[in-house]
Motif scaffolding. Structure first.
Motif, PDB file in Angstrom:
ATOM      1  N   HIS A 156      11.059  12.763 -10.052  1.00 35.99           N
ATOM      2  CA  HIS A 156       9.866  11.891 -10.041  1.00 35.99           C
ATOM      3  C   HIS A 156       8.731  12.417  -9.173  1.00 35.99           C
ATOM      4  O   HIS A 156       7.788  11.698  -8.901  1.00 35.99           O
TER       5      HIS A 156
ATOM      6  N   LYS B  75       7.035   5.024  -7.550  1.00 31.80           N
ATOM      7  CA  LYS B  75       6.071   6.102  -7.733  1.00 31.80           C
ATOM      8  C   LYS B  75       4.791   5.449  -8.230  1.00 31.80           C
ATOM      9  O   LYS B  75       4.821   4.708  -9.214  1.00 31.80           O
ATOM     10  N   ASP B  76       3.700   5.669  -7.529  1.00 27.15           N
ATOM     11  CA  ASP B  76       2.397   5.066  -7.893  1.00 27.15           C
ATOM     12  C   ASP B  76       2.494   3.547  -8.041  1.00 27.15           C
ATOM     13  O   ASP B  76       1.915   2.964  -8.952  1.00 27.15           O
ATOM     14  N   GLY B  77       3.290   2.913  -7.161  1.00 28.75           N
ATOM     15  CA  GLY B  77       3.390   1.458  -7.154  1.00 28.75           C
ATOM     16  C   GLY B  77       4.375   0.869  -8.153  1.00 28.75           C
ATOM     17  O   GLY B  77       4.570  -0.334  -8.203  1.00 28.75           O
ATOM     18  N   LYS B  78       4.995   1.716  -8.965  1.00 29.79           N
ATOM     19  CA  LYS B  78       5.931   1.213  -9.981  1.00 29.79           C
ATOM     20  C   LYS B  78       7.361   1.625  -9.641  1.00 29.79           C
ATOM     21  O   LYS B  78       7.605   2.727  -9.174  1.00 29.79           O
TER      22      LYS B  78
ATOM     23  N   GLU C 148       0.831  -1.207   0.000  1.00 27.06           N
ATOM     24  CA  GLU C 148       0.000   0.000   0.000  1.00 27.06           C
ATOM     25  C   GLU C 148       0.862   1.252   0.000  1.00 27.06           C
ATOM     26  O   GLU C 148       0.566   2.220  -0.686  1.00 27.06           O
TER      27      GLU C 148
ATOM     28  N   LYS D 127       2.191   2.397  -3.312  1.00 28.67           N
ATOM     29  CA  LYS D 127       1.212   3.005  -4.217  1.00 28.67           C
ATOM     30  C   LYS D 127       1.030   4.490  -3.955  1.00 28.67           C
ATOM     31  O   LYS D 127       0.235   5.149  -4.600  1.00 28.67           O
ATOM     32  N   SER D 128       1.784   5.007  -3.015  1.00 39.13           N
ATOM     33  CA  SER D 128       1.726   6.417  -2.652  1.00 39.13           C
ATOM     34  C   SER D 128       1.960   7.307  -3.877  1.00 39.13           C
ATOM     35  O   SER D 128       2.800   6.994  -4.713  1.00 39.13           O
ATOM     36  N   PRO D 129       1.212   8.419  -3.988  1.00 36.73           N
ATOM     37  CA  PRO D 129       1.433   9.338  -5.120  1.00 36.73           C
ATOM     38  C   PRO D 129       2.785  10.061  -5.030  1.00 36.73           C
ATOM     39  O   PRO D 129       3.346  10.455  -6.038  1.00 36.73           O
ATOM     40  N   GLU D 130       3.320  10.195  -3.793  1.00 38.50           N
ATOM     41  CA  GLU D 130       4.661  10.789  -3.710  1.00 38.50           C
ATOM     42  C   GLU D 130       5.692   9.664  -3.805  1.00 38.50           C
ATOM     43  O   GLU D 130       5.391   8.518  -3.505  1.00 38.50           O
TER      44      GLU D 130
END
Length: 98
Positions: free
Chosen positions: A97, A73-76, A6, A9-12
């Motif tokens: 990023h 970034k966003d889980g990737k 989880e 998956k953070s946007p930062e």
């Protein structure tokens, strides 16, 4: 889903330091990461993962040497490098990023 998954998956950006207690370069990296955290503040999260205590994560991300840094970034995974990385380089990659 795990708390770790989880978090990724953070946007930062999330910088994960895969390390081990016995690792000399990992110890060198600690003050560098503290310096980076003080510069980037809330713009990024920095997490330390002990590969000996979290073998399944080390396997999942194919950690072959420590320290290995991965920026998510966003889980990737958007950046990855093994070894000691200068603070200025890490700050630049995190800013890139954001």
């Amino acid at each position: 889903m795990s708390k770790f998954a989880e978090l990724l998956k953070s946007p930062e950006p999330v910088l994960v330091d895969f390390s081990a207690e016995w690792c000399g370069p990992c110890k060198q990296l600690k003050p560098i990461l503290e310096q980076v955290k003080s510069k980037v503040g809330a713009a990024a999260k920095i997490i330390k993962i002990d590969v000996d205590k979290n073998r399944s994560l080390a396997e999942k991300f194919q950690i072959r040497s420590v320290p290995t840094l991965i920026l998510f970034k966003d889980g990737k995974s958007v950046w990855r490098q093994s070894g000691v990385v200068p603070a200025s380089t890490l700050e630049g990659i995190i800013k890139q990023h954001k």
